[in-house]
Design an enzyme around this catalytic site. Structure first.
Site, PDB file in Angstrom:
ATOM      1  N   ASP A  11      -7.526 -32.094 -47.063  1.00 33.68           N
ATOM      2  CA  ASP A  11      -8.363 -31.002 -46.563  1.00 33.68           C
ATOM      3  C   ASP A  11      -7.757 -29.638 -46.902  1.00 33.68           C
ATOM      4  OD1 ASP A  11     -10.531 -29.881 -45.316  1.00 33.68           O
ATOM      5  OD2 ASP A  11      -9.777 -30.177 -43.288  1.00 33.68           O
TER       6      ASP A  11
ATOM      7  N   ARG B  56     -10.363 -23.292 -48.320  1.00 35.45           N
ATOM      8  CA  ARG B  56      -9.541 -22.184 -47.829  1.00 35.45           C
ATOM      9  C   ARG B  56      -8.506 -21.760 -48.861  1.00 35.45           C
ATOM     10  NH1 ARG B  56      -8.172 -25.176 -42.575  1.00 35.45           N
ATOM     11  NH2 ARG B  56      -9.337 -26.777 -43.711  1.00 35.45           N
TER      12      ARG B  56
ATOM     13  N   ARG C 209     -15.000 -21.845 -54.246  1.00 36.58           N
ATOM     14  CA  ARG C 209     -14.531 -23.081 -53.588  1.00 36.58           C
ATOM     15  C   ARG C 209     -14.220 -24.196 -54.578  1.00 36.58           C
ATOM     16  NH1 ARG C 209     -15.186 -23.965 -48.181  1.00 36.58           N
ATOM     17  NH2 ARG C 209     -15.346 -26.196 -48.576  1.00 36.58           N
TER      18      ARG C 209
ATOM     19  N   ASN D 289     -20.031 -35.177 -45.840  1.00 37.75           N
ATOM     20  CA  ASN D 289     -19.927 -34.118 -46.858  1.00 37.75           C
ATOM     21  C   ASN D 289     -21.194 -33.977 -47.716  1.00 37.75           C
ATOM     22  OD1 ASN D 289     -16.370 -34.663 -47.449  1.00 37.75           O
ATOM     23  ND2 ASN D 289     -17.339 -33.092 -46.194  1.00 37.75           N
TER      24      ASN D 289
ATOM     25  N   ARG E 223     -23.175 -30.730 -47.354  1.00 37.92           N
ATOM     26  CA  ARG E 223     -22.717 -29.430 -47.878  1.00 37.92           C
ATOM     27  C   ARG E 223     -23.753 -28.878 -48.860  1.00 37.92           C
ATOM     28  NH1 ARG E 223     -16.188 -29.175 -48.485  1.00 37.92           N
ATOM     29  NH2 ARG E 223     -15.753 -29.908 -46.374  1.00 37.92           N
TER      30      ARG E 223
ATOM     31  N   ARG F  92      -2.932 -35.605 -42.515  1.00 39.97           N
ATOM     32  CA  ARG F  92      -4.028 -34.658 -42.731  1.00 39.97           C
ATOM     33  C   ARG F  92      -3.442 -33.292 -43.055  1.00 39.97           C
ATOM     34  NH1 ARG F  92      -9.832 -33.939 -40.277  1.00 39.97           N
ATOM     35  NH2 ARG F  92     -10.510 -32.210 -41.558  1.00 39.97           N
TER      36      ARG F  92
ATOM     37  N   ARG G 272      -7.716 -33.267 -36.474  1.00 39.78           N
ATOM     38  CA  ARG G 272      -8.753 -34.268 -36.163  1.00 39.78           C
ATOM     39  C   ARG G 272      -8.799 -35.286 -37.290  1.00 39.78           C
ATOM     40  NH1 ARG G 272     -11.528 -29.339 -36.717  1.00 39.78           N
ATOM     41  NH2 ARG G 272     -12.389 -29.038 -38.803  1.00 39.78           N
TER      42      ARG G 272
ATOM     43  N   GLU H  42       0.835 -44.146 -37.695  1.00 38.54           N
ATOM     44  CA  GLU H  42       1.484 -42.882 -37.348  1.00 38.54           C
ATOM     45  C   GLU H  42       0.679 -41.775 -38.017  1.00 38.54           C
ATOM     46  OE1 GLU H  42       4.127 -42.328 -35.347  1.00 38.54           O
ATOM     47  OE2 GLU H  42       4.134 -44.483 -34.921  1.00 38.54           O
TER      48      GLU H  42
HETATM   49  C1  IPE Z   1     -12.676 -34.395 -44.138  1.00 38.11           C
HETATM   50  O1  IPE Z   1     -12.660 -33.030 -44.407  1.00 38.11           O
HETATM   51  C2  IPE Z   1     -13.234 -35.141 -45.310  1.00 38.11           C
HETATM   52  C3  IPE Z   1     -12.405 -35.129 -46.496  1.00 38.11           C
HETATM   53  C4  IPE Z   1     -11.208 -34.617 -46.596  1.00 38.11           C
HETATM   54  C5  IPE Z   1     -12.974 -35.779 -47.637  1.00 38.11           C
HETATM   55  P1  IPE Z   1     -13.822 -32.078 -43.893  1.00 38.11           P
HETATM   56  O2  IPE Z   1     -13.429 -30.701 -44.280  1.00 38.11           O
HETATM   57  O3  IPE Z   1     -15.134 -32.555 -44.349  1.00 38.11           O
HETATM   58  O4  IPE Z   1     -13.731 -32.294 -42.317  1.00 38.11           O
HETATM   59  P2  IPE Z   1     -14.248 -31.392 -41.118  1.00 38.11           P
HETATM   60  O5  IPE Z   1     -15.648 -31.042 -41.450  1.00 38.11           O
HETATM   61  O6  IPE Z   1     -13.390 -30.169 -41.090  1.00 38.11           O
HETATM   62  O7  IPE Z   1     -14.080 -32.211 -39.897  1.00 38.11           O
HETATM   63  C1  IPE Z   2     -11.427 -30.895 -48.626  1.00 36.59           C
HETATM   64  O1  IPE Z   2     -11.422 -29.516 -48.677  1.00 36.59           O
HETATM   65  C2  IPE Z   2     -12.299 -31.504 -49.689  1.00 36.59           C
HETATM   66  C3  IPE Z   2     -13.524 -32.123 -49.189  1.00 36.59           C
HETATM   67  C4  IPE Z   2     -13.855 -32.246 -47.942  1.00 36.59           C
HETATM   68  C5  IPE Z   2     -14.452 -32.639 -50.165  1.00 36.59           C
HETATM   69  P1  IPE Z   2     -12.553 -28.649 -47.977  1.00 36.59           P
HETATM   70  O2  IPE Z   2     -13.634 -28.389 -48.972  1.00 36.59           O
HETATM   71  O3  IPE Z   2     -13.007 -29.256 -46.713  1.00 36.59           O
HETATM   72  O4  IPE Z   2     -11.760 -27.301 -47.682  1.00 36.59           O
HETATM   73  P2  IPE Z   2     -11.880 -26.377 -46.398  1.00 36.59           P
HETATM   74  O5  IPE Z   2     -11.663 -27.239 -45.195  1.00 36.59           O
HETATM   75  O6  IPE Z   2     -13.246 -25.787 -46.424  1.00 36.59           O
HETATM   76  O7  IPE Z   2     -10.797 -25.368 -46.573  1.00 36.59           O
HETATM   77 MG    MG Z   3     -12.370 -29.125 -44.781  1.00 35.02          MG
END
Ligand code: IPE
Ligand code: IPE
Ligand code: MG
Length: 255
Positions: free
Chosen positions: A27, A31, A40, A75, A78, A195, A201, A214
Site C-alpha cells: 500500500d 501517496r 498516481r 479496487n 477505483r 502492511r 488495517r 504475526e
Molecule cells: C489494499 O489497499 C489493497 C491492496 C494493497 C491491493 P487499499 O489502498 O485498497 O486499501 P484501503 O482502501 O486503504 O483499505
Molecule cells: C496500493 O497503493 C496499490 C493498490 C491498492 C492497487 P494505493 O494505490 O492504495 O496507494 P494509496 O493508498 O492511495 O497511497
Molecule cells: Mg491504499
C-alpha cells in the site's frame, strides 16, 4: 550486483528460523506519487520495481512462499483509468519478469476472482502459471481481484454443496474442510503479514489464513519498500514469541 551489506544481512536473517510464508499488503503507491508530484500511476510503476526487488530478496533468503496483495476485489471501484493503468502494468510485469521468474525456479501462482481480469492479463498470467508450475524454488502468489470475504463465501458455497450432495455432514465440518476450499489450500501457512504505508488495517487480505499470523505495520510507502525493509520485517518476526494461546512457560517446556 547486490551490495555486500545486503548479502551480510541476508545471511544473518537466514541463520535464524524464517517465516515459511510472508504476505504483503503493498500500500501507499498513490501517496508516494503525490509526494513526488507525479500521477498516481507512476507510483504503481515504481511499486513494481519494489515487487521485483522484494521477490529477489525473498528468493535469496529462502522463503517458501511470498504472497503479494496487488489488487483487491474492492479496487475495481477505483476510477476506470486507474484500474486500466493497473491492468496494463500487470500485463507488463508478467511479460517482463517471465525470464527472471523461470531462471530463479519460482512458481508463479495467483489467487482471487481471476475470471474478472481482462483477457490481456489473464492470458500471460495463465501462460506463466503453466510454464512455472514445476518450479520448486519459491511460490510467488499474486492476489488479484482478491478479497478474503469473497474467498470465504466461495468456500462456504463449496462446503454447502458437499453437504447437499451428502458428501459431508454439517455437524462434522472441520477447519480442514474449509481450508480445502480456500484459494490458498496448496500454500504453507502464512506466518507473517506486512502492511506498508502506515495504515493499520487488513483491508480484506487473508482473513482466515491470518488467524495466527504475526503482523508488521510499517510507515514505509510501498515504492520505498525494498530488500532491506523486507529484512527488517523478517527480523521483527524472528524476535517475537508466537504463543498460539499457550503460556511462555509452556512453550519453553516444548523440546
Ligand atoms: C489494499 O489497499 C489493497 C491492496 C494493497 C491491493 P487499499 O489502498 O485498497 O486499501 P484501503 O482502501 O486503504 O483499505
Ligand atoms: C496500493 O497503493 C496499490 C493498490 C491498492 C492497487 P494505493 O494505490 O492504495 O496507494 P494509496 O493508498 O492511495 O497511497
Ligand atoms: Mg491504499
Amino acid at each position: 550486483m547486490e551490495s555486500a551489506s545486503l548479502k551480510f544481512r541476508e545471511a544473518t536473517v537466514k541463520a535464524k528460523p524464517l517465516p515459511r510464508h510472508i504476505g504483503i499488503i503493498m500500500d501507499g503507491n498513490g501517496r508516494w506519487a503525490e509526494g513526488h508530484g507525479r500521477p498516481r500511476l507512476e507510483g504503481h510503476r515504481e511499486g513494481s520495481n519494489s515487487v521485483r526487488e522484494v521477490t529477489r530478496c525473498a528468493r535469496r533468503t529462502g522463503l517458501e512462499a511470498l504472497t503479494l496483495y496487488a489488487f483487491s476485489s474492492q479496487n475495481w471501484q477505483r476510477p476506470s483509468l486507474e484500474v486500466a493503468g493497473l491492468m496494463e502494468l500487470l500485463r507488463e510485469y508478467l511479460l517482463k519478469e517471465r525470464r527472471e521468474i523461470l531462471d530463479n525456479q519460482i512458481r508463479l501462482n495467483a489467487i482471487g476472482e481471476l475470471k474478472k481480469l481482462p483477457e490481456y492479463v489473464r492470458e500471460p498470467l495463465e501462460a506463466l502459471r503453466e510454464e512455472s508450475a514445476g518450479n520448486t524454488g519459491m511460490t510467488l502468489t499474486l492476489a488479484l481481484s482478491y478479497g478474503g470475504r469473497e474467498e470465504l463465501v466461495r468456500a462456504m458455497r463449496a462446503v454447502a454443496a458437499k453437504v447437499e450432495a451428502g458428501e459431508l455432514v454439517a455437524e462434522s465440518i472441520t477447519n480442514d474442510d474449509i481450508e480445502r476450499e480456500l484459494w490458498t489450500t496448496d500454500l504453507p501457512p502464512v506466518d507473517l503479514i506486512v502492511r506498508t504505508s502506515g495504515e493499520n488495517r487488513v483491508s480484506n487480505f487473508l482473513l482466515w489464513q491470518g488467524a495466527y499470523a504475526e503482523y508488521v505495520f510499517t510507515e514505509t510507502l510501498w515504492p520505498d519498500f525494498r530488500a532491506h525493509e523486507l529484512l527488517d520485517c523478517i527480523e521483527q518476526f524472528q524476535n517475537r514469541e508466537r504463543r498460539f494461546g499457550l503460556t511462555s512457560a509452556q512453550l519453553r517446556a516444548i523440546p
